[in-house]
Design a protein around this motif. Structure first.
Motif, mmCIF file in Angstrom:
data_model
loop_
_atom_site.group_PDB
_atom_site.id
_atom_site.type_symbol
_atom_site.label_atom_id
_atom_site.label_comp_id
_atom_site.label_asym_id
_atom_site.label_seq_id
_atom_site.Cartn_x
_atom_site.Cartn_y
_atom_site.Cartn_z
ATOM 1 N N ASN A 9 7.201 -2.610 6.205
ATOM 2 C CA ASN A 9 7.695 -1.251 6.417
ATOM 3 C C ASN A 9 7.569 -0.368 5.177
ATOM 4 O OD1 ASN A 9 8.546 -1.922 9.062
ATOM 5 N ND2 ASN A 9 10.468 -2.762 8.266
ATOM 6 N N ALA A 10 7.326 -0.984 4.030
ATOM 7 C CA ALA A 10 7.278 -0.216 2.787
ATOM 8 C C ALA A 10 6.198 0.867 2.790
ATOM 9 C CB ALA A 10 7.103 -1.154 1.597
ATOM 10 N N PRO A 11 4.978 0.596 3.297
ATOM 11 C CA PRO A 11 3.991 1.688 3.308
ATOM 12 C C PRO A 11 4.442 2.896 4.115
ATOM 13 C CG PRO A 11 2.925 -0.441 3.653
ATOM 14 C CD PRO A 11 4.385 -0.679 3.751
ATOM 15 N N VAL A 12 5.160 2.660 5.208
ATOM 16 C CA VAL A 12 5.679 3.763 6.016
ATOM 17 C C VAL A 12 6.717 4.545 5.218
ATOM 18 C CG1 VAL A 12 6.877 4.370 8.151
ATOM 19 C CG2 VAL A 12 5.240 2.474 8.133
ATOM 20 N N ARG A 13 7.600 3.813 4.553
ATOM 21 C CA ARG A 13 8.616 4.476 3.736
ATOM 22 C C ARG A 13 7.985 5.288 2.604
ATOM 23 N NH1 ARG A 13 9.913 3.061 -1.636
ATOM 24 N NH2 ARG A 13 10.120 0.860 -1.077
ATOM 25 N N LEU A 14 7.008 4.711 1.911
ATOM 26 C CA LEU A 14 6.367 5.416 0.805
ATOM 27 C C LEU A 14 5.661 6.686 1.280
ATOM 28 C CD1 LEU A 14 4.985 2.264 -1.025
ATOM 29 C CD2 LEU A 14 6.601 3.904 -2.021
ATOM 30 N N ALA A 34 0.840 -1.198 0.000
ATOM 31 C CA ALA A 34 0.000 0.000 0.000
ATOM 32 C C ALA A 34 0.874 1.248 0.000
ATOM 33 C CB ALA A 34 -0.908 0.000 1.228
ATOM 34 N N SER A 35 0.556 2.161 -0.906
ATOM 35 C CA SER A 35 1.194 3.471 -0.923
ATOM 36 C C SER A 35 0.115 4.522 -0.695
ATOM 37 C CB SER A 35 1.888 3.704 -2.273
ATOM 38 O OG SER A 35 0.956 4.153 -3.248
#
Length: 611
Positions: A591-596, A461-462
């Motif tokens: 962690n990718a949604p937080v990074r995006l 999710a972005s």
């Protein structure tokens, strides 16, 4: 192996499709009837064009609902057929695809279907034409190739045989092993398509989501091996209904399609070994690349990347003796900064180099797969790196690994500093943003040319929608390449889904502290993330405090742990630094949604400052 492709696979006019198929190296084509109907050329002109291009016209398709009907309806079938057979004779095509009936008024009686196919075959024989009967996966009663074969046996006519279609067989989960019980001379035609594993109605799946071999979940190697063992020696043809392929450049799609058949030919030849028939040849093979040799970042001005690399501990190893190119290294990680022919370009990942066991064999393999080669001017005394252009435009280079501490090409850089110790040990992974229209071609490129299979697939999710991610990975994990497709709303905005290079470290906390002391401003992670992290994992309070302090993010599974942090985005690129422990093999997808979100917040803040 004689290759063919249905014109329905390609965009453009019928004439354009024929030119593209010939240019890609196909031996023949199937004529999809709507393409002929819409063509301004006469059947005779299409036939003459195919002959000039060196193409055979292998199949005319489709004729629908020709069996299992009442006598009144069958008289109309014969009328339609005679008109089609006349057109086929003008085209010079001698095989027609007849699909099993899908109508609600169909008669469920094999005897009726066989009798009508026999009569249709008798009419076809007078025109020198053969009937290839195909069981559609959504046929009203005949939806299994084994039943279609029983009906053909009952018809008992020399002009009536079967057409085997991998999608119709494998999408229904039917066992293809019984194909070997069909005499090869009664298999009149073969159509191949791959497809992703989806849970949806089979008609929609077929019409919109077929793929070329090697891009989906079907075992086409085993399927084609069954057909070969049956004794089939006719064209191996692609029939791929796909919304994307009907929109993309016709010549590129044709080359992409031909590459998929060459890859499949190799896979079948290796599977059959001594049983492989004449015409099924193996490709040169070197196995997956051994390691990432270098990553190349290109821009008109690379000083911002130089500053970033310096803050994280990379060593400047000098400038190339003939080009405006510099080399930075840390451990076995090598970053090439290229300002040549880069006017107006912001920093972006332009190329990846791989160390391989046999560069000459890989070059030969790429050539046989119709891969466009990358060109770099090389002067006397410089190493000539072979390379290809990936579907997204990234250049991929390779050179033979000789077991030395540094590759030979690194000696072309002069007047650099002595290599200093660093917690950075190597490139961990390279993440490439992909345009939506090339992701399937990219999967095939990496699997066929570089022998790198797809290891996993996920969605992240972005703030502006779901990012689809497919990971290309070597069996030993030394090569990891996530391919990410941004949501449609971000199409045409490459910076919205930047590329990134992740470096493996053996002490990420020490690296993060040292980089901050040199002035690094990492990507800021919101404090809410650490509150949630404390709830999800029973972390030592001191470790949690260190994560907060250094903007580190964390993941853990049954196999190990993963700590990582990100830099801010520069141009279309950012760096990630990772430390894996145990056998953790993922990418911290949670962690990718937080990074995006953090990247988008940083981008919006920068836009406000500039305004």
């Amino acid at each position: 192996m004689k290759t063919s492709i249905a014109t329905v696979c390609l965009s453009g006019s019928l004439a354009e499709k024929l030119h593209a198929a010939a240019g890609a190296g196909f031996d023949g084509v199937e004529i999809f009837e709507p393409d002929l109907i819409a063509a301004p050329e006469s059947p005779e002109e299409i036939r003459a064009l195919a002959e000039r291009l060196g193409l055979t016209l292998d199949l005319y398709q489709p004729m629908r609902d020709v069996e299992g009907v009442d006598e009144s309806a069958f008289r109309d079938v014969l009328r339609r057929a005679e008109a089609k057979f006349s057109i086929m004779r003008r085209l010079g095509i001698d095989v027609v695809l007849c699909c099993s009936n899908v109508g609600t008024a169909t008669i469920d009686d094999d005897g009726v279907s066989a009798s009508q196919l026999r009569r249709l075959g008798e009419l076809a024989q007078g025109y020198g034409i053969r009937i290839a009967f195909e069981a559609l996966a959504w046929g009203r009663f005949v939806d299994d190739y084994r039943r279609a074969w029983r009906i053909v046996q009952l018809a008992d006519h020399p002009a009536v045989g079967v057409c085997l279609d991998s999608f119709h067989i494998l999408s229904r989960g039917h066992d293809p092993a019984a194909i070997e019980q069909i005499p090869g001379d009664k298999i009149f035609f073969l159509q191949l398509a791959d497809a992703p594993a989806l849970s949806m109605d089979v008609l929609s799946w077929s019409r919109h989501h077929r793929l070329f071999p090697g891009e989906g979940s079907f075992d086409l190697t085993a399927f084609l091996a069954h057909v070969v063992r049956a004794g089939y020696a006719g064209p191996v043809s692609l029939e791929v209904f796909n919304d994307t392929f009907r929109q993309t450049a016709v010549a590129q799609t044709a080359v992409h399609a031909r590459r998929s058949l060459r890859w499949l030919e190799d896979a079948v030849a290796r599977s059959l070994g001594a049983e492989a028939p004449v015409g099924y040849a193996e490709l040169p093979s070197t196995g997956s690349p051994r390691s990432v040799d270098f990553v190349e970042i290109k821009a008109e001005d690379t000083s911002s990347i130089e500053e970033l690399l310096a803050t994280v501990g990379f060593t400047p190893r000098g400038k190339h003796r003939t080009k405006p190119v510099t080399l930075w290294t840390a451990g076995e990680a090598r970053v090439v900064l290229n300002e040549q022919h880069a006017r107006g370009l912001s920093p972006h990942l332009a190329a990846i180099g791989f160390a391989v066991s046999d560069a000459v064999a890989l070059t030969a393999r790429a050539g046989e797969l119709g891969t466009p080669f990358a060109y770099r001017r090389t002067y006397a005394g410089e190493q000539d790196l072979a390379g290809a252009v990936a579907p997204d435009g990234t250049e991929i280079f390779w050179s033979s690994a000789d077991g030395g501490a540094e590759p030979a090409w690194a000696g072309e850089f002069e007047h650099g500093a002595s290599l200093r110790e660093s917690p950075i040990v190597a490139v961990d992974h390279v993440s490439l943003g992909q345009p939506w229209q090339v992701i399937d071609e990219a999967i095939l490129f990496f699997s066929s040319v570089l022998e790198l299979p797809t290891a996993s697939s996920t969605e992240v999710a972005s703030p502006l929608g779901l990012v689809q991610s497919r990971v290309i990975q070597s069996p030993d994990g030394s090569i990891r390449i996530p391919l990410n497709v941004s949501p449609p709303i971000l199409a045409g905005r490459p910076a919205a889904l930047p590329q990134h290079v992740a470096f493996a470290c053996d002490d990420i906390v020490a690296l993060a502290r040292a980089a901050r002391s040199r002035g690094l401003e990492p990507l800021r992670i919101p404090q809410n993330y650490y509150d949630d992290l404390a709830a999800r994992f029973d972390l030592d309070p001191e470790l949690l405090g260190t994560l907060r302090e250094l903007d580190l993010v964390y993941d853990r599974d049954a196999d190990g742990e993963y700590l990582h942090f990100y830099t801010a985005t520069v141009g279309d690129l950012f760096f990630e630094f990772v430390e894996r422990s145990g056998c953790y093999d993922g990418f911290g997808a949670g962690n990718a949604p937080v990074r995006l979100s953090a990247q988008r917040a940083g981008s919006r803040a920068a836009d406000i400052v500039r305004a």
